[in-house]
Enzyme design. Structure first.
Site, PDB file in Angstrom:
ATOM      1  N   LYS A 112       0.817  -1.215   0.000  1.00  0.00           N
ATOM      2  CA  LYS A 112       0.000   0.000   0.000  1.00  0.00           C
ATOM      3  C   LYS A 112       0.848   1.261   0.000  1.00  0.00           C
ATOM      4  O   LYS A 112       0.421   2.297  -0.503  1.00  0.00           O
ATOM      5  CB  LYS A 112      -0.888   0.026   1.226  1.00  0.00           C
ATOM      6  CG  LYS A 112      -1.658  -1.242   1.477  1.00  0.00           C
ATOM      7  CD  LYS A 112      -2.777  -1.398   0.513  1.00  0.00           C
ATOM      8  CE  LYS A 112      -3.549  -2.659   0.811  1.00  0.00           C
ATOM      9  NZ  LYS A 112      -4.782  -2.757   0.066  1.00  0.00           N
TER      10      LYS A 112
HETATM   11  C1  LIG Z   1      -0.966  -7.743   2.344  1.00  0.00           C
HETATM   12  C2  LIG Z   1      -2.083  -7.678   1.366  1.00  0.00           C
HETATM   13  N1  LIG Z   1      -2.091  -8.517   0.330  1.00  0.00           N
HETATM   14  C3  LIG Z   1      -3.072  -8.499  -0.573  1.00  0.00           C
HETATM   15  C4  LIG Z   1      -4.131  -7.629  -0.466  1.00  0.00           C
HETATM   16  C5  LIG Z   1      -5.188  -7.647  -1.526  1.00  0.00           C
HETATM   17  O1  LIG Z   1      -5.036  -6.552  -2.386  1.00  0.00           O
HETATM   18  P1  LIG Z   1      -6.285  -5.966  -3.172  1.00  0.00           P
HETATM   19  O2  LIG Z   1      -7.262  -5.550  -2.123  1.00  0.00           O
HETATM   20  O3  LIG Z   1      -5.749  -4.834  -3.937  1.00  0.00           O
HETATM   21  O4  LIG Z   1      -6.820  -7.066  -3.987  1.00  0.00           O
HETATM   22  C6  LIG Z   1      -4.180  -6.741   0.605  1.00  0.00           C
HETATM   23  C7  LIG Z   1      -5.277  -5.769   0.797  1.00  0.00           C
HETATM   24  O5  LIG Z   1      -5.641  -5.031  -0.009  1.00  0.00           O
HETATM   25  C8  LIG Z   1      -3.109  -6.738   1.515  1.00  0.00           C
HETATM   26  O6  LIG Z   1      -3.086  -5.853   2.507  1.00  0.00           O
HETATM   27  N1  LIG Z   2      -6.536  -5.227   2.207  1.00  0.00           N
HETATM   28  C1  LIG Z   2      -6.881  -3.865   2.321  1.00  0.00           C
HETATM   29  C2  LIG Z   2      -8.337  -3.650   2.164  1.00  0.00           C
HETATM   30  C3  LIG Z   2      -8.620  -2.308   1.583  1.00  0.00           C
HETATM   31  O1  LIG Z   2      -8.252  -2.332   0.266  1.00  0.00           O
HETATM   32  P1  LIG Z   2      -7.972  -1.071  -0.617  1.00  0.00           P
HETATM   33  O2  LIG Z   2      -6.874  -1.509  -1.503  1.00  0.00           O
HETATM   34  O3  LIG Z   2      -9.233  -0.783  -1.316  1.00  0.00           O
HETATM   35  O4  LIG Z   2      -7.560   0.072   0.250  1.00  0.00           O
HETATM   36  C4  LIG Z   2      -6.306  -3.328   3.619  1.00  0.00           C
HETATM   37  O5  LIG Z   2      -5.267  -3.782   3.996  1.00  0.00           O
HETATM   38  O6  LIG Z   2      -6.856  -2.459   4.238  1.00  0.00           O
END
Ligand SMILES: Cc1ncc(COP(=O)(O)O)c(C=O)c1O
Ligand SMILES: N[C@@H](CCOP(=O)(O)O)C(=O)O
Length: 466
Positions: A112
């Site tokens: 993120k």
């Molecule tokens: C460590 C981790 N891996 C994978 C994901 C999944 O990613 P996305 O929500 O973009 O599919 C998340 C949350 O978004 C996450 O925090």
């Molecule tokens: N896995 C995410 C969930 C939120 O997803 P986002 O990519 O839409 O912000 C988290 O860790 O909070």
């Protein structure tokens, strides 16, 4: 470049407008009106650029007139200067075919940071052009929360309210949010799941009692700028593995469908992506949707990969919109049906379109644990449970042996030390950059999982629009 809503009736906005708006006013998600496309020569010309330069090059067509190229490059240089690895997102080889792309070298140890460090700077830049205050309301299953808080803590003209499901994030994840005591940061633990939190956030964007008083903004992947910044590392990895001459497949641990949608965007832009493998844990709505067309919301089961404990994948709407011929009215109808019945069937066009690029797999607890052990015993790598879902899917996907498969390593193993230790006997330690996390004071408000309680809490603390 302007941005249109997946539900067809919100006004089109430029990049600055879409970044500040977050969710579209008709409840849809903003997408670029068309996909910019790079030629093979243009992609070849990106080889060898620094990460910050590559980021500016890939994002410039999306940013359009909202920033000059020089300013965009200054911002990417500042954002990626905070990463602990010189390559920003280093690529590691596991065996002849399998690679991992480490996306956890930012300040809060998850992928993120790659987008949110930049988004914090975009907010500051755009807010400095007006007298507007922004009230960010976000939902997190663990990682978005800390990355967003790190990106905006202490910044002028921004308040952040971050909802997480009480008791369902790891201790490290929770403390990375709740130990930030800056006055503009407000953590809220709610009873319920991430899906409940995300639904409340989306509701607030369409609650005129709130939007009349506050400029509500998004840090979740609701916000197009999040996804745009995530497109860059697909280019970074593929270029290192021989693109544009050679195709590369990616396996992506998936929950809200943001990260893997960024891979889809990279493919639309001309990157030779052989396959995108959508890897879920037992919360497998996306695996069911992609393998049988059944997008129906199950109940959320807590797993060792809590950030993927999601059963409503917000960004899937962006894919369905694109594959369904970009018909906003039809998309609005389809989503209305889903919101009413918690179930939807993909159309033939959506299923066939998805099958051309995507495949999917689901890892249960044993498969995750076994994959963590495999990576340690065979490659000497400690991986976290989310990455393990991705690697499990990558190793079982049956991708042609000549095609490299890159698993996105989405979190640092030290965010989930118990699960990693159970599988390997080794407890990963937290990198020095997160410091004395377990000695710091925590601040968090516990609320019932009810929208009115959350709205009242936000309204009591947020600064008015202007
Ligand atoms: C460590 C981790 N891996 C994978 C994901 C999944 O990613 P996305 O929500 O973009 O599919 C998340 C949350 O978004 C996450 O925090
Ligand atoms: N896995 C995410 C969930 C939120 O997803 P986002 O990519 O839409 O912000 C988290 O860790 O909070």
């Amino acid at each position: 470049m302007d941005y249109i809503s997946t539900r067809g009736s919100a006004p089109a906005l430029d990049f600055e407008g879409a970044t500040l708006a977050g969710l579209a006013s008709d409840g849809g998600l903003y997408v670029p009106r068309e996909w910019p496309r790079f030629s093979k020569d243009e992609i070849a010309g990106m080889a060898g650029l620094s990460y910050a330069e590559l980021a500016a090059r890939v994002m410039a067509p999306f940013v359009g007139q909202s920033l000059t190229y020089e300013r965009l490059l200054e911002l990417t240089t500042e954002a990626y200067g905070r990463f602990a690895h010189k390559a920003v997102t280093p690529l590691k080889q596991l065996d002849e075919q399998q690679w991992v792309l480490e996306l956890f070298h930012g300040p809060t140890l998850a992928f993120k940071d790659v987008a949110l460090q930049l988004l914090g700077l975009f907010f500051e830049e755009f807010l400095s052009r007006s007298d507007r205050n922004l009230t960010i309301v976000g939902a997190t299953s663990g990682d978005t929360g800390s990355a967003a808080i790190d990106a905006v803590a202490g910044r002028a003209k921004v308040d952040i309210f971050m909802l997480h499901p009480h008791g369902r994030v790891s201790d490290v994840q929770r403390r990375q949010m709740t130990t930030v005591l800056a006055p503009n940061v407000h953590n809220i633990a709610i009873d319920g799941s991430f899906d409940d939190a995300q639904a409340m956030v989306k509701r607030m964007f369409n609650d005129t009692a709130m939007t009349d008083r506050f400029a509500i903004g998004a840090v979740n992947s609701i916000n197009w700028a999040r996804l745009m910044a995530q497109v860059v590392y697909y280019f970074a990895a593929a270029l290192q593995l021989g693109a544009p001459e050679r195709e590369v497949a990616f396996s992506v641990p998936t929950g809200n469908f943001g990260d893997v949608f960024a891979g889809y965007v990279a493919a639309q832009m001309g990157l030779p992506v052989a396959k995108l493998v959508v890897a879920t844990n037992v919360n497998d709505i996306l695996h069911r949707a992609l393998s049988s067309g059944d997008y129906s919301q199950g109940t959320v089961t807590p797993t060792a990969a809590p950030s993927m404990d999601i059963q409503v994948s917000s960004n899937f709407e962006r894919l369905l919109f694109d594959l369904g011929g970009r018909d906003g009215a039809a998309m609005a109808e389809q989503m209305k049906g889903f919101e009413a019945t918690k179930a939807m069937q993909l159309s033939n066009a959506q299923r066939e379109g998805a099958a051309a690029l995507f495949q999917s797999a689901r890892a249960d607890q044993d498969e995750m644990a076994e994959t963590i052990r495999w990576a340690w015993e065979n490659c000497g790598e400690l991986i976290d449970p989310h990455t393990a879902c991705g690697l499990f899917a990558a190793r079982t996907a049956g991708i042609d042996a000549k095609t490299p498969v890159v698993t996105l390593a989405t979190a640092h193993p030290a965010k989930f030390p118990e699960a990693v230790e159970r599988s390997t006997g080794h407890r990963p330690s937290l990198p020095a950059r997160v410091g004395d996390l377990f000695d710091r004071e925590e601040k968090c408000t516990k609320l019932a999982g009810e929208y009115d309680a959350v709205a009242e809490f936000v309204a009591g603390l947020a600064a008015p629009k202007v």
